[in-house]
Design a protein around this motif. Structure first.
Motif: not given
Ligand code: PZK
Length: 287
Positions: A194-221
């Motif tokens: 069960v993936l009860a919840d999670t936290k994502f962090e996003f940023g912007l690339a130099a060209d303004g594009g939306l980018v998923l950062g950080d670590e994803v879907l680990t037990p620490d996030s």
């Protein structure tokens, strides 16, 4: 281990270095935290397991990101210094957005506390009768802002997200966060987790594009629970940290003093849980 790169940021269990050329090196340690403390005993291979799991998830989530015209920050998991091989990734340097994008499919932790007080999580109304561990009628976006060191992240309403990043980008963050959570939860369910919840962090690339950062879907996030024992009404056993929490509770530690060293059997059982999470989710052997 000493990397000859400038340190950009340090978390409880990982560090970020400037790798030059608009790249960062994210390094995961074997340190483990519990009850808001970093324990003195490392869990062997934890940094490698979480790094490899996050890399695998970035690959799984690429189609979801692409359908919103977004991408992820991963550049290479192999072009990293030998001293951190397997537990570091090279990523694009982004302008990080000042919002923690939390998705919840189940009620837990601070979400339960907020719900019990108000019947909602900030501005997200929830039906009556939910308890710790309940599955929500549908996943919800419950953003937060990064608090000062030592503090917990603070839940914020959607209008605060709109004022922080602009209304159009806020709407995209909510939809993309929920789409990523839904796909992650679907994959996890297929692995008995069960993936009860999670936290994502996003940023912007130099060209303004939306980018998923950080670590994803680990037990620490994220909160991972074994599907086989899911039973709403009390705190659910953590897939990865339950042996540690149980032992710390039985040890008599007061959760205020410096935490005690973990015994070898608790370390070994916890290492096995991290490896099991990786192997169950990816369907591949960890090494
Ligand atoms: C970035 N953090 C959080 C804090 C950590 C991580 N791609 C990126 N570009 C710019 N900044 C960051 C990232 C990423 N990911 C993320 N800090 C900086 C953080 C402490 C330890 F490992």
């Amino acid at each position: 281990m000493t990397l000859d790169l400038p340190l950009v940021a340090r978390g409880k269990v990982r560090e970020v270095y400037d790798a030059g050329d608009d790249r960062l090196l994210l390094v995961a340690s074997d340190r483990i935290s519990a009850y808001d403390h970093v324990l003195p005993t490392p869990i062997p291979d934890k940094g490698r397991v979480l790094t490899q799991l996050s890399v695998w998830w970035f690959e799984q989530l690429t189609p979801v990101l692409a359908s919103s015209g977004a991408s992820h920050h991963l550049v290479s998991a192999t072009d990293v210094p030998d001293s951190v091989a397997g537990r570091a990734v090279l990523v694009r340097r982004l302008g990080m957005l000042p919002v923690e994008c939390v998705a919840r499919g189940y009620l837990s932790g601070s979400g339960t506390k907020e719900y019990e007080r108000t019947g909602a999580i900030v501005d997200v109304a929830l039906p009556p009768g939910l308890v710790e561990g309940s599955r929500l009628p549908e996943p919800v976006f419950t953003p937060s802002t990064k608090a000062a060191v030592g503090e917990h992240d603070e839940a914020i309403g959607f209008s605060r997200v709109e004022s922080l990043v602009g209304p159009d980008r806020a709407a995209v963050l909510r939809e993309l966060t929920l789409a990523l959570y839904r796909r992650g939860a679907e994959i996890a369910a297929g692995a008995g987790i069960v993936l009860a919840d999670t936290k994502f962090e996003f940023g912007l690339a130099a060209d303004g594009g939306l980018v998923l950062g950080d670590e994803v879907l680990t037990p620490d996030s994220s909160r991972f629970w074994p599907a086989s024992s899911w039973s709403p009404g009390a705190a659910q056993p953590s897939f990865d940290k339950q042996y540690v929490r149980d032992w710390l509770t039985v040890s008599g530690w007061d959760r205020v003093s410096p935490p005690p060293e973990l015994p070898d059997d608790v370390v070994a059982a916890t290492r096995r849980r991290y490896v099991a999470a990786y192997e169950q989710l990816t369907g591949t052997t960890f090494r």
